[in-house]
Scaffold this active site. Structure first.
Site, short mmCIF file in Angstrom:
data_model
loop_
_atom_site.label_atom_id
_atom_site.label_comp_id
_atom_site.label_asym_id
_atom_site.label_seq_id
_atom_site.Cartn_x
_atom_site.Cartn_y
_atom_site.Cartn_z
N CYS A 119 0.89 -1.16 0.00
CA CYS A 119 0.00 0.00 0.00
C CYS A 119 0.92 1.20 0.00
O CYS A 119 1.53 1.52 1.03
CB CYS A 119 -0.90 0.02 1.23
SG CYS A 119 -1.81 1.56 1.40
N CYS A 122 -0.50 4.26 2.35
CA CYS A 122 -0.54 4.17 3.82
C CYS A 122 -0.26 2.74 4.27
O CYS A 122 0.87 2.28 4.16
CB CYS A 122 -1.87 4.68 4.35
SG CYS A 122 -3.33 4.01 3.52
N SER A 123 -1.26 2.04 4.77
CA SER A 123 -1.01 0.69 5.29
C SER A 123 -2.20 -0.23 5.06
O SER A 123 -2.50 -1.07 5.89
CB SER A 123 -0.65 0.75 6.78
OG SER A 123 -1.71 1.37 7.49
N CYS A 124 -2.91 -0.07 3.92
CA CYS A 124 -4.01 -0.98 3.59
C CYS A 124 -3.46 -2.40 3.57
O CYS A 124 -2.40 -2.66 3.01
CB CYS A 124 -4.59 -0.65 2.22
SG CYS A 124 -5.31 0.99 2.11
#
Lengths: 218, 114
Positions: A119, A122-124
């Site tokens: 991702c 961000c941090s999906c």
């Protein structure tokens, strides 16, 4: 906990250690989280029980769930085709709920294609099936390099993908999450579903490594 | 048969009700630079790719959702395939290597319109 940490309780270890305390000042986001949480509770928009419940939901999600999905796909061709058709409903068949209302695409590794997920924004991450992402997944070096030099990143994880194998990097940004379905290792024909699940690690379902099987060690 | 087709073509779908693109279509990612919340990574803006799949079902535009504006903004997301060599001229690896990303409809343009 007291500063002294007097050792009047039974201890299995005899080394000295610093008392476990939090001395650092809370950071900007810590303070913001606390303030927002307290306001939500104070205004009765949210209860402490609901927060605890959500933490329990998150804590119940671990890579063991994803491993179960992978092992089922390896041993049940019909399940595998349903899973590849719709990752979310496939996982739901095994009782894995999607509390965050994301969809899931399961990416099958084959002798011709190796998948990797990232991702960049961000941090999906497929949290319903894998739990929280590892720290390196959330940090900028991985997020930037996975899409720019995936083969170099894979080499650093000890994964060497031949040039005639296509690398597919899936960058998750909005409503879709991805789970890599690794290739079943050779020599595992005699293993049952539970034994197969034991071979499947978090990193293999992110796609940074392949699933290995060492018959000698097993 | 032709009567059925005639009847069907008379149905006018609302904006965003049917996908604008289909599997295999060539697309170009828009180059605009909105201020605020966006879900289209900068490194892909202006790049060309192909629709690999229409993601089933309409969904809210996450960029609008970031501001709490959901009503009426549903549309399609697409899984778009972009060759690594299209993104990075100096890419080291196989020419077959590629990137996949989900993109909301309003970021995609038809290359012949660009």
């Amino acid at each position: 906990m007291s500063e002294q940490h007097d050792h009047d309780h039974d201890h299995d270890h005899d080394h000295d250690h610093a008392p476990i305390t939090v001395d650092e000042k809370p950071g900007y986001f810590d303070l913001m989280e606390t303030a927002v949480r307290e306001l939500l509770i104070e205004r009765k928009l949210f209860g402490a029980d609901e927060i605890r419940r959500q933490i329990e939901v998150l804590d119940s999600r671990t890579p063991a769930l994803g491993a179960k999905v992978v092992a089922r796909a390896w041993t049940d061709a019909d399940f595998k085709s349903r899973l590849l058709e719709n990752g979310r409903t496939g996982c739901e068949e095994l009782g894995i709920t999607f509390y965050d209302d994301t969809q899931l695409i399961v990416l099958e590794n084959t002798p011709a294609v190796h998948n990797l997920i990232v991702c960049t924004l961000c941090s999906c991450y497929p949290r319903p099936v894998l739990g929280l992402p590892p720290d390196w997944y959330k940090l900028k070096p991985y997020r930037a390099r996975a899409v720019y030099e995936p083969r170099a990143v894979l080499e650093e994880f000890g994964t060497s993908i031949p040039d005639d194998v296509e690398i597919r990097v899936s960058d998750s940004t909005a409503i879709i999450r991805y789970l890599v379905l690794p290739m079943r290792p050779v020599g595992t024909e005699h293993l049952n579903e539970a034994q197969l699940a034991d071979l499947v690690t978090r990193d293999a379902m992110i796609g940074v490594i392949q699933v290995g099987y060492d018959r000698e060690a097993a | 048969m032709s009567a059925t087709l005639k009847k069907l073509t008379a149905v006018v779908p609302a904006d965003g009700e049917v996908p604008l693109f289909k599997e295999g279509d060539a697309v170009v990612i828009a180059t605009r630079s909105p201020i605020g919340h966006y879900r289209m990574p900068t490194y892909l803006r202006g790049k060309s790719g192909n629709i690999e799949a229409v993601i089933p079902g309409r969904a809210v535009d996450n960029e609008e959702e970031g501001y709490g504006r959901n009503a009426g903004s549903k549309g399609y997301y697409y899984r778009v395939a972009i060759p690594m060599t299209e993104i990075w001229p100096d890419y080291i690896g196989s020419a077959n290597d590629g990137l996949r990303i989900e993109i909301f409809e309003n970021w995609l343009e038809n290359p012949t319109d660009v």
